[in-house]
Design an enzyme around this catalytic site. Structure first.
Site, PDB file in Angstrom:
ATOM      1  N   LYS A 199       2.547   8.796   6.830  1.00 43.29           N
ATOM      2  CA  LYS A 199       3.672   9.010   5.938  1.00 43.29           C
ATOM      3  C   LYS A 199       3.778  10.487   5.577  1.00 43.29           C
ATOM      4  O   LYS A 199       2.766  11.211   5.555  1.00 43.29           O
ATOM      5  CB  LYS A 199       3.481   8.231   4.630  1.00 43.29           C
ATOM      6  CG  LYS A 199       3.528   6.728   4.729  1.00 43.29           C
ATOM      7  CD  LYS A 199       3.304   6.107   3.357  1.00 43.29           C
ATOM      8  CE  LYS A 199       3.283   4.597   3.417  1.00 43.29           C
ATOM      9  NZ  LYS A 199       4.621   4.038   3.656  1.00 43.29           N
ATOM     10  N   ARG A 273       3.299  -6.432   6.904  1.00 39.60           N
ATOM     11  CA  ARG A 273       3.683  -7.669   7.578  1.00 39.60           C
ATOM     12  C   ARG A 273       2.547  -8.220   8.436  1.00 39.60           C
ATOM     13  O   ARG A 273       2.469  -9.415   8.679  1.00 39.60           O
ATOM     14  CB  ARG A 273       4.947  -7.439   8.409  1.00 39.60           C
ATOM     15  CG  ARG A 273       4.797  -6.458   9.550  1.00 39.60           C
ATOM     16  CD  ARG A 273       6.130  -5.896  10.008  1.00 39.60           C
ATOM     17  NE  ARG A 273       6.700  -5.013   8.988  1.00 39.60           N
ATOM     18  CZ  ARG A 273       7.907  -4.448   9.085  1.00 39.60           C
ATOM     19  NH1 ARG A 273       8.659  -4.678  10.154  1.00 39.60           N
ATOM     20  NH2 ARG A 273       8.344  -3.663   8.135  1.00 39.60           N
TER      21      ARG A 273
END
Length: 426
Positions: A199, A273
């Protein structure tokens, strides 16, 4: 704060301050019906006293302590003596339920606000063990060896780049005679660097909050046990730290998930996920009637709905709408979103059953994440997915009873869903 329930008359309660309700009327503030005894104790001068103090009934809360000293300036000792005056059983029950929910939300906020070096997966598991012991919940914690033996490829893949190994925490509230089962699963990424798909630095500043979903499930389990709800509730907290270490998973790696489905990792920052998919697939052994997962899953959720409103997706429109309604009654903002089947084509992989993130996807990221998770839901089970990426962590000024930092988002909604199952509404 200690909460006491009393049926005593207001003027007989030993207290530093008495808080009464007032409503706005054309000629000023009108004391609520429960203030009759206070009015009599003041010689019928309560309405005039309120007018003198400038009370309007427009929603501001104020209290005046004895000797004219504002209540907030009086010495407090070791904690606040809060007494709710309830003259019927329903009011007492409501006050006790509010205390349970407040305790649960406070737990979640504290966990979310804890620095990531002080809340690694093993620490979260230890905190869950404490909650389980205090509330009479069953608990099982799988460490990295047990996860490997059990085939939890998603949780292991996400956590393999960290020196702090992952955990899968399973809590169970199983009252005798419960006929229905609710499974809750919460994303527990205790810190999310993005892994090798790193990130930007600014985006990492709030990533201690990426375990908000797991915290919400833990808080909800604490509340469900305290309320003794007559429904079986199982909570899964898949916990991992997503780091870019030398052993981290790589883009193009293929993971074998719990149950055997394979996933090509195209982006290591689409990690939530992966851990949730393992937990959802594993819950098939619990024979659930309903599965609800909750996660700070996608930045796309914030783009779509902003920082205050969560999203609800489901494989059943009736369940989706029921969860949105439960959130409304619990005082939380959730909005229904679709899971368009045509988007699922973007999850196809040339080397595995699925990709975790379509490499060329430009829109619908929140929905694609939901479609990915849907692939792991046991056949025939109703399932809803709550994306709380925005409302889980408040980066702005406090508003209402929402503080800056961790908010406890979705905790009350999950408890309300469990209550609705117990009441036969779901």
């Amino acid at each position: 704060m200690t909460l006491h329930i009393s049926e005593a008359s207001p003027h007989l309660v030993a207290a530093d301050a008495v808080v009464i309700g007032v409503t706005k009327q054309a000629d000023g503030a009108l004391p609520a019906s429960g203030a009759k005894d206070v009015d009599e104790a003041l010689g019928g001068a309560l309405a005039q006293t309120l007018a003198t103090l400038g009370a309007t009934g427009e929603g501001r809360l104020g209290a005046v302590a004895p000797e004219g000293i504002p209540a907030q300036q009086r010495p407090q000792g070791h904690g606040a003596s809060l007494t709710v005056l309830a003259h019927n059983g329903g009011a007492a029950q409501a006050a006790q339920r509010a205390q349970v929910l407040a305790d649960a939300v406070s737990l979640v906020r504290d966990l979310v606000n804890t620095g990531p070096s002080d809340l690694v997966p093993a620490t979260l598991a230890a905190r869950a063990e404490q909650v389980a012991a205090d509330g009479g919940l069953g608990i099982t914690v799988l460490d990295e060896a047990a996860l490997a033996a059990g085939g939890y490829g998603g949780i292991l893949g996400v956590g393999q780049g960290s020196v702090h190994p992952p955990r899968l925490i399973r809590l169970e509230h199983a009252p005798e005679g419960a006929a229905r089962t609710l499974v809750l699963a919460g994303k527990g990424i205790t810190f999310d660097s993005g892994g090798l798909s790193l990130k930007p630095a600014k985006s990492m500043e709030t990533m201690k909050s990426d375990m908000s979903g797991a915290a919400a499930v833990l808080g909800a389990m604490q509340a469900v046990a305290a309320l003794a709800l007559p429904v079986r509730v199982i909570g899964y907290l898949p916990a991992a730290e997503n780091m870019p270490g030398g052993t981290a998973q790589r883009p193009s790696d293929v993971l074998t998930m719990f149950g055997g489905m394979t996933v090509e990792v195209t982006n290591t920052d689409a990690e939530g996920r992966l851990v949730l998919a393992d937990a959802i697939a594993a819950s098939a052994a619990d024979s659930p009637d309903i599965i609800i997962d909750v996660a700070t899953l996608t930045g796309a959720q914030v783009v779509a709905l902003g920082p205050l409103v969560g999203a609800v997706m489901a494989n059943d429109d009736g369940l989706r709408d029921a969860v949105v309604d439960a959130a409304r009654r619990a005082g939380e903002a959730m909005w229904p979103m679709p899971l368009p089947a045509e988007l699922a084509k973007g999850l196809e992989s040339a080397v595995a059953d699925l990709v975790n993130l379509p490499p060329d996807a430009r829109g619908g990221g929140m929905l694609l994440a939901g479609l990915f998770l849907q692939e792991f839901v046991p056949s025939g089970v109703r399932w809803a997915h709550l994306d709380i990426a925005g409302p889980a962590f408040n980066q702005s000024a406090p508003h209402g009873y929402t503080p800056k930092g961790g908010t406890g988002a979705a905790t009350r909604t999950l408890v309300q869903v469990a209550q609705d199952m117990a009441d036969g509404r779901l």
